[in-house]
Write an enzyme that holds these catalytic residues in place. Structure first.
Site, mmCIF file in Angstrom:
data_model
loop_
_atom_site.group_PDB
_atom_site.id
_atom_site.type_symbol
_atom_site.label_atom_id
_atom_site.label_comp_id
_atom_site.label_asym_id
_atom_site.label_seq_id
_atom_site.Cartn_x
_atom_site.Cartn_y
_atom_site.Cartn_z
ATOM 1 C CB SER A 12 121.000 42.503 -27.764
ATOM 2 O OG SER A 12 121.500 42.317 -26.463
ATOM 3 C CB SER A 27 123.577 39.633 -26.557
ATOM 4 O OG SER A 27 122.316 39.731 -27.174
ATOM 5 C CE LYS A 64 121.792 37.271 -29.708
ATOM 6 N NZ LYS A 64 121.089 38.459 -29.144
#
Lengths: 487, 96, 498
Positions: free
Chosen positions: C181, C157, C82
């Protein structure tokens, strides 16, 4: 100073702690150096970096708290103080808000005349220093009128102790005496270099005035930009005078921050931010709380060195040494250590202090060798003192012997022996010398007889000189009196 | 909390974010709405409840006072929006 | 090459075994992955940056280590990181314009540990800006599509990592979970999403959103892979004072095939009936599945959990308002000129941050500001205590809790235009985050949405007490083994690529 008003002063100090590394990262904590070379993700506030507190810095602040008799919090934490400033990398400062490591306690300081006083502390806490900005484009390097600023982050993240006093100080002199005591203590504890010129000690003063006898406080102003103890003294005195003048003329003091103008000798308003700061303090979620156990506090208490205030009391009360001389010794720990070793060898404090701060310090100045490092060992000095005490040499000879020792001529007793410097108090031996001097100075003798009795000192001096200081001045004086009155 | 009014201008100033009038209105409405939802917390009796700042109860996680390498200055300054020689450069600072 | 191409659709454990046994090289796996990425990305858009060079260099190094006889738990496993985790020399953007050009000069601990275990960094994945969002729509730098229906969001996210793993562009995705997330995008993309106990994995090098909540964890196609990732990353890090010193027992050896002797709590307040007929049926079937595996179902109550969203939307923004102050145009990142330094700050942050980030900074600043601190921030912290207490109470009568991972399947782009409706996406995941608990989302079935043609995956959330990762992963593995819901449908992205 106006006698109807009393100044009320509190001091807020920021002290950079002496550690190998910064407060929350492993970058070196040293003054100066090539700009922006002591920076890492943590102290530069790079995305993702996290602070980890320096164990040594926490030990230091506990030591300071214990030394000043503060209450050490069993539970303490770090908070974030949020405000934007270009030399503050994260745009918040890690500090301590409602749970400082140390609260209360006091700093004992002494005045010129040797009176020991104390100033209570509000709190002592840990935080991190900011980087340094250089303002360019203005005439005097000041921020006002500058076009841009250059930033060096080497200092960012250096451990900083904030030490806030209660408003217990009543004059500019007391404020300086407080700062000197604080400085001496921190030096003795080895927690900081405490150099105002390098910025490792910075202070602001909160100043107000009130009518003598009043128990409430007047409106205070905060004075900044004081770069030496001398400027602290001048700035406070100037601010006190300004406030008294305003109050006297029926005006009102405005609560504000004022900057000290060293050149013009006045404080000036720094009102630049109209709105009050809203620092939005909250517990730093990157750090966990500190717990300082009573056992740890006991351990620190036991390892504490003798503090300057304690030493001051011991020297002045127990040894009856004058406050000024005491202060000189306290400010020179090596010399104080030397002095203590001489005392341990049996010398009387009054004797020892005179030689240490007098002859030996002068020799040290002349030769550039520290007393404690000189050839005059504590044993030698105590030997000289014993010779004087035993009336085996005169104090005049003692000076000579010490100088010879200093220059490597050997032990005091050997020098006295070798140079024939033993005290002469035998009248038989001194009479010829006295007569010789009288004969050599007929005019002086005539003056004496004409009533100028003060010339006797001159004649004693001449005899002493001729005897290389060995003559017992008391005996010489007696003989001279005898001769002059009988002749 | 019963009056969930938010002074967006003041908050934006603290947060150093320039907002247009349109944004001030929009954010004001959205955040006012959120604050009304959040006001539900008033229903909780938190009188004698301790605040949780951290869920994990660690204490005294410290580092030894031992130096670690710093970053290379060039690497760092190369990313600066503006530099001058060995320094970071910023526009003029007004005030304190 | 074909061998390694097929291998890409296997688990990380299988890839690592093949590389360790030298049936395939890490370099071959990496090249095949990079080709797969090229073919897949036009449809999915999981990555913001592909690190082809770094990946091949890392693969060469892994091959050398394996040749020297090392056995690496994640040898040659393609890893998607990420883009809020630092990796030296890589652009690290957080999906934000303010960091669009920033090159990290250091590596986060979690990523470093993954590389040490043999994983290969294929690239940095898209996410909601600064991890604030539940759909990846808040990324300023790209759109990521759900591999099962390209008209839908991947969740967020950590949507890029979830999508990359679902579309076989990596075997493991690293995500960060602040309020859901990892778990929510895991559920949306039909993969496993695991958030360890707060503090288990170092946050050093993870660009902070809300420091007291952020936790790194894996998105994987199997629970076993999640366990292997956890084993590689977990453990105290001297660079993170909030990482926990609790010893880590490896979870991979504790994976089990049944749930005998376990009491699984079903939360009274999380009645799936509220989610509509299809979802309700799926969750009831999932709970029954747990029971069939030997678990005893018990009803537990989390009376304060409904306050989770309100609590979270004070605490997380408050922390973020401070964490994101450093993006000021002075030392790195975007700068937009202004009259003076404050004007520069204002302009930089106005241009650099997107809407959602601004909203959260503003609300957080408000919650901490003078006069509001006690009413908002402190009250939220106290509510947080009550929520954590609820879980402690519940775990007195059960070993694990089972509940939905999200209230709906992946939705279409733009479907949640009102901020608060987006915030409610994390209704089921936020309470565990506030309590710091380990929680995992495992595929538990498929629903056919009324507004789409593709069946969409649904996730079951399991949650354990603090530090109960072994138990949690073990149980999730048993459920996954018994149900194998992933196998039912292949992602659309895969079909399009093939």
């Amino acid at each position: 100073m106006n006698e109807r008003y009393e100044p009320v002063i509190g001091i807020e100090c920021h002290v950079e702690l002496k550690t190998a590394t910064k407060m929350f990262c492993g970058c070196c904590n040293e003054f100066g150096g090539e700009p922006n070379t002591k920076i890492c993700p943590v102290c530069l506030g790079l995305p993702g970096a996290l602070p980890v507190p320096n164990r040594r810095a926490i030990e230091h602040i506990v030591t300071v708290g214990v030394a000043f008799g503060s209450t050490i919090a069993e539970f303490s934490k770090f908070d974030r103080k949020n405000y934007f400033y270009p030399d503050m990398p994260k745009d918040y400062q890690i500090s301590q808000y409602d749970m400082p490591v140390a609260a209360g306690g006091s700093v004992k300081y002494w005045t010129e005349d040797g009176e020991l006083r104390e100033c209570r502390l509000t709190r002592v806490h840990l935080e991190e220093d900011t980087g340094k900005s250089t303002h360019a484009g203005s005439t005097d390097g000041r921020i006002a009128g500058s076009e841009y600023s250059l930033i060096d982050f080497n200092r960012a993240g250096v451990p900083l102790m904030e030490c806030v006093s209660e408003p217990d100080l009543r004059s500019a002199q007391e404020a300086v005496a407080y700062l000197e005591a604080l400085r001496r203590t921190l030096l003795a504890l080895g927690v900081s270099d405490v150099k105002m010129e390098e910025g490792s000690l910075r202070c602001d003063a909160n100043v107000s005035v009130r009518p003598v006898g009043s128990s409430s406080y007047g409106t205070k102003t905060e004075i900044k930009n004081m770069n030496s103890f001398r400027s602290v003294e001048r700035a406070i005195a100037s601010e006190v005078a300004r406030q008294i003048a305003i109050v006297e003329s029926g005006g009102r003091i405005e609560q504000e921050t004022r900057g000290w103008d060293e050149i013009n000798g006045v404080t000036h308003s720094m009102r630049s931010k109209e709105e009050a700061h809203d620092y939005r303090y909250f517990p730093d979620p990157d750090l966990v709380p500190l717990e300082i156990s009573p056992a740890e506090v006991r351990r620190v208490t036991q390892t504490l060195p003798e503090l300057p205030a304690q030493r001051f009391e011991r020297y002045t009360a127990r040894y009856s040494i004058a406050p000024r001389q005491t202060a000189q010794l306290i400010d020179n720990p090596a010399l104080a250590g030397y002095f203590e070793r001489v005392l341990a060898l049996g010398a009387r404090p009054a004797q020892a202090i005179n030689f240490v701060l007098g002859d030996l310090s002068r020799l040290a100045n002349e030769t550039g060798v520290a007393v404690a490092e000189s050839a005059v060992t504590p044993e030698y000095l105590s030997g000289v003192i014993a010779l004087v005490e035993d009336r085996r040499i005169t104090s005049k000879v003692a000076k000579d012997v010490l100088a010879r020792c200093w220059h490597g001529e050997g032990a005091p007793a050997a020098i006295v022996e070798r140079e024939g410097l033993a005290r002469q108090s035998d009248t038989g031996a001194l009479v010829p010398l006295v007569d010789q001097m009288l004969a050599a100075h007929p005019a002086v003798v005539a003056d004496y007889r004409a009533g100028k009795q003060n010339v006797l000192g001159f004649l004693v001096g001449q005899v002493m000189k001729a005897s290389r200081g060995t003559a017992d001045p008391v005996v010489v004086k007696e003989l001279l009196n005898e001769r002059l009155s009988s002749g | 909390m019963s009056d969930p009014i938010i002074d967006i201008r003041y908050v934006a100033k603290l947060a150093q974010i320039a907002l247009t009038d349109e944004e001030i209105e929009r954010f004001g409405a959205q955040l006012g709405d959120l604050l009304q939802h959040v006001a539900a917390l008033e229903r909780l009796d938190t009188e004698r409840v301790a605040a949780t700042a951290q869920v994990v109860e660690s204490r005294n996680i410290l580092r030894d006072d031992v130096a670690r390498p710093s970053l290379d200055r060039e690497t760092v300054l190369a990313q600066a929006p503006q530099r001058q020689g060995k320094f970071f450069r910023v526009p003029r600072i007004i005030g304190e | 090459m074909p061998a390694s191409n097929e291998l890409l659709e296997r688990s990380a454990a299988e890839i690592a075994a093949a590389v360790n046994e030298r049936r395939v090289s890490a370099a071959e796996v990496t090249r095949a992955t990079l080709e797969r990425v090229v073919a897949t990305e036009p449809n999915v858009g999981a990555y913001l940056t592909v690190l082809a060079e770094a990946a091949l260099a890392e693969a060469a190094s892994v091959d050398r280590r394996v040749a020297q006889g090392e056995r690496l738990p994640l040898a040659g496993v393609p890893l998607a990181v990420k883009d809020n985790m630092c990796l030296t020399g890589s652009r690290t953007t957080c999906g934000s314009k303010i960091l669009e050009q920033w090159i990290a000069p250091y590596t986060s601990t979690a990523v470093a540990r993954m590389l040490a275990a043999g994983a290969i960094p294929i690239g940095k994945t898209n996410c909601d800006e600064f991890a604030m969002g539940s759909s990846c729509e808040n990324s300023a730098l790209g759109i990521t599509r759900n591999p099962y229906d390209l008209l839908r969001v991947p969740g967020g996210s950590s949507g890029g990592s979830a999508a990359a793993v679902a579309a076989f562009e990596a075997a493991i995705g690293l995500g960060s979970d602040t309020g859901g997330s990892i778990r929510e995008p895991g559920a949306f993309c039909g993969v496993v999403g695991f958030k360890p106990t707060y503090g288990r994995v170092s946050r050093y090098g993870l660009i902070a959103f809300a420091s007291s909540l952020d936790q790194i964890g894996p998105l994987t196609r199997t629970v076993e892979d999640a366990a292997l990732t956890y084993d590689a990353m977990a453990g105290f890090d001297p660079m993170d004072a909030t990482s926990v010193q609790e010893p880590v027992e490896p979870a991979a050896p504790a994976l089990r095939d049944d749930l005998h002797g376990l009491r699984v709590g079903i939360v009274r307040e999380f009645d799936p009936g509220a989610l509509g007929g299809a979802m309700d049926a799926l969750y009831r079937a999932a709970y029954a599945g747990l029971e069939r595996l030997g678990a005893e179902l018990v009803e537990v109550s989390l009376p304060t959990a409904e306050y989770g969203v309100a609590t979270y939307y004070l605490i997380a923004p408050a922390e973020c308002s401070s964490n994101l102050a450093r993006f000021d145009g002075v030392r790195y990142g975007l700068r937009v000129a202004g009259r003076d330094v404050r004007g520069m700050y204002d302009a930089t942050r106005a241009a650099g941050f997107g809407e959602e980030v601004k909203r959260r900074i503003l609300i957080g600043t408000h919650a901490l500001s003078s006069g509001y601190y006690d009413a908002y921030y402190v009250r939220a912290q106290k509510a947080r205590t009550l929520i954590a207490d609820d879980f402690r109470g519940a775990f007195a009568s059960c070993d694990l809790i089972a509940c939905p991972a999200a209230s709906c399947p992946a939705f279409r782009f733009g479907a949640k235009s009102d901020p608060y409706s987006m915030y409610l996406m994390d209704y089921y995941t936020i309470p565990m985050s506030l309590a710091g608990l380990p929680a995992i989302s495992v595929p538990c079935g498929w629903v056919q949405p009324p507004d789409g043609n593709e069946p969409l995956p649904i996730g079951l959330q399991l949650c354990g007490p603090l530090f109960a990762e072994r138990l949690l992963l073990g149980a999730a593995h048993a459920y996954e083994r018994a149900t194998n819901h992933r196998a039912t449908h292949a992602p659309l992205a895969q079909r399009l690529t093939a």
